[in-house]
Design a protein around this motif. Structure first.
Motif, mmCIF file in Angstrom:
data_model
loop_
_atom_site.group_PDB
_atom_site.id
_atom_site.type_symbol
_atom_site.label_atom_id
_atom_site.label_comp_id
_atom_site.label_asym_id
_atom_site.label_seq_id
_atom_site.Cartn_x
_atom_site.Cartn_y
_atom_site.Cartn_z
ATOM 1 N N LEU A 7 0.826 -1.215 0.000
ATOM 2 C CA LEU A 7 0.000 0.000 0.000
ATOM 3 C C LEU A 7 0.853 1.255 0.000
ATOM 4 C CD1 LEU A 7 -3.111 0.561 2.233
ATOM 5 C CD2 LEU A 7 -1.278 2.264 2.241
ATOM 6 N N ASP A 8 0.391 2.251 -0.752
ATOM 7 C CA ASP A 8 1.049 3.562 -0.746
ATOM 8 C C ASP A 8 -0.007 4.646 -0.915
ATOM 9 O OD1 ASP A 8 3.674 5.042 -0.732
ATOM 10 O OD2 ASP A 8 2.848 5.798 -2.605
ATOM 11 N N THR A 9 0.295 5.846 -0.419
ATOM 12 C CA THR A 9 -0.631 6.962 -0.531
ATOM 13 C C THR A 9 0.092 8.203 -1.027
ATOM 14 O OG1 THR A 9 -0.231 7.758 1.732
ATOM 15 C CG2 THR A 9 -1.956 6.094 1.448
ATOM 16 N N GLU A 10 -0.686 9.150 -1.535
ATOM 17 C CA GLU A 10 -0.209 10.509 -1.771
ATOM 18 C C GLU A 10 -1.143 11.446 -1.024
ATOM 19 O OE1 GLU A 10 2.588 11.144 -3.072
ATOM 20 O OE2 GLU A 10 2.992 9.195 -3.987
ATOM 21 N N THR A 11 -0.609 12.558 -0.541
ATOM 22 C CA THR A 11 -1.365 13.453 0.328
ATOM 23 C C THR A 11 -1.139 14.913 -0.071
ATOM 24 O OG1 THR A 11 0.462 13.658 1.927
ATOM 25 C CG2 THR A 11 -1.066 11.809 2.221
ATOM 26 N N GLU A 24 -4.679 10.133 -2.859
ATOM 27 C CA GLU A 24 -4.509 8.959 -3.726
ATOM 28 C C GLU A 24 -4.167 7.748 -2.879
ATOM 29 O OE1 GLU A 24 -2.014 7.447 -7.697
ATOM 30 O OE2 GLU A 24 -1.281 9.144 -6.515
ATOM 31 N N LEU A 25 -4.732 6.609 -3.255
ATOM 32 C CA LEU A 25 -4.450 5.334 -2.593
ATOM 33 C C LEU A 25 -4.136 4.296 -3.666
ATOM 34 C CD1 LEU A 25 -4.493 3.458 -0.036
ATOM 35 C CD2 LEU A 25 -6.921 3.065 -0.558
ATOM 36 N N GLY A 26 -2.991 3.627 -3.518
ATOM 37 C CA GLY A 26 -2.612 2.564 -4.448
ATOM 38 C C GLY A 26 -2.328 1.286 -3.681
ATOM 39 N N ASP A 95 1.670 6.671 6.234
ATOM 40 C CA ASP A 95 0.465 6.279 5.507
ATOM 41 C C ASP A 95 -0.664 5.891 6.460
ATOM 42 O OD1 ASP A 95 1.476 5.934 2.449
ATOM 43 O OD2 ASP A 95 3.037 5.315 3.844
ATOM 44 N N LEU A 96 -0.327 5.151 7.507
ATOM 45 C CA LEU A 96 -1.351 4.742 8.474
ATOM 46 C C LEU A 96 -1.937 5.950 9.184
ATOM 47 C CD1 LEU A 96 0.284 1.551 10.043
ATOM 48 C CD2 LEU A 96 -1.543 1.663 8.332
#
Length: 242
Positions: A7-11, A24-26, A95-96
């Motif tokens: 899991l990865d995110t952008e903020t 964004e969530l991948g 991310d969490l």
């Protein structure tokens, strides 16, 4: 079946506590350490602009996000997808923190009630490569993972790269497996393959006189430095008395 989600995110910025939001969530699915193609990729309208520094990193503009759903509209889909999985995240607290903040704002329980656990690959890399750079790009370079297409950060692309990095970081864990999918025994457990070692003929290479002399010289030097207390000399003497 071992199911893991990379899991990865952008903020919009670096601090959920200061009002930054997830945009964004991948997610990339691994089952028994193999990519399944069952991925999840979502963009969110955060209702605010990204910090200029964050925008330079991910390039996701407010204009692009204006017709995307709010995070709370996709919670049920995300929760169902992640249910029971072990998460693999690089620098997991970041991310969490954002995911749990979004869940809190939507009055939903924290992520720990959905998943079975979390592996932080940054912690893992620091243990394996102390004192070295352990960013995702650095690990890709070190482990031979092709990241040439990563001109900007993107949650799905970064999750795909991290999946390859994780498999390389943990490759030794399954290096001794004889088959990819072990058969099941009548008792329900995996069948352990039996290898007849008698069919292997190992070549014996004996040390020559020069090598034996060099070896003995090393032993003598070690015996001297320990004041004659090396264990092999003691056993050597006991054997001579038998």
């Amino acid at each position: 079946m071992s199911r893991q989600i990379v899991l990865d995110t952008e903020t919009t910025g670096l601090s959920a506590a200061d009002g930054d939001r997830l945009i964004e969530l991948g997610c990339v699915e691994l089952v028994n350490r193999k990519l399944t193609g069952n991925n999840l990729h979502l963009y969110f309208n955060a209702g605010r602009d990204s910090h200029p520094d964050a925008l330079r990193v991910h390039g996701i503009t407010t204009e692009f996000l204006k017709d995307k759903p709010r995070f709370e509209e996709k919670i049920d889909e995300i929760w169902a997808y992640l249910q029971g999985a072990e998460l693999i995240i690089h620098n997991a607290p970041f991310d969490l923190g954002f995911l749990n903040n979004e869940l809190k704002l939507a009055r939903r329980p924290p992520l720990k009630e959905c998943v079975s656990g979390v592996i932080d690959t940054l912690v893992m890399a620091k243990e394996l490569y102390p004192g070295k750079r352990n960013s995702l790009d650095s690990l890709c370079d070190r482990l031979g993972v092709d990241n040439s297409g990563r001109t900007l950060h993107g949650a799905l692309l970064d999750a795909e790269l991290l999946a390859d990095v994780y498999i390389n970081l943990t490759r030794g864990q399954d290096a001794l497996l004889m088959v990819d999918e072990p058969a099941e025994s009548d008792a329900g457990g995996p069948v352990v393959p039996v290898v007849d070692l008698s069919s292997f003929k190992l070549q014996i290479v004996r040390a020559n006189a020069q090598e034996l002399e060099a070896h003995e010289d090393v032993l003598v030097q070690m015996d001297k430095s320990s004041g004659g207390k090396t264990a092999w000399r003691k056993f050597e003497g006991e054997a001579a008395n038998l």
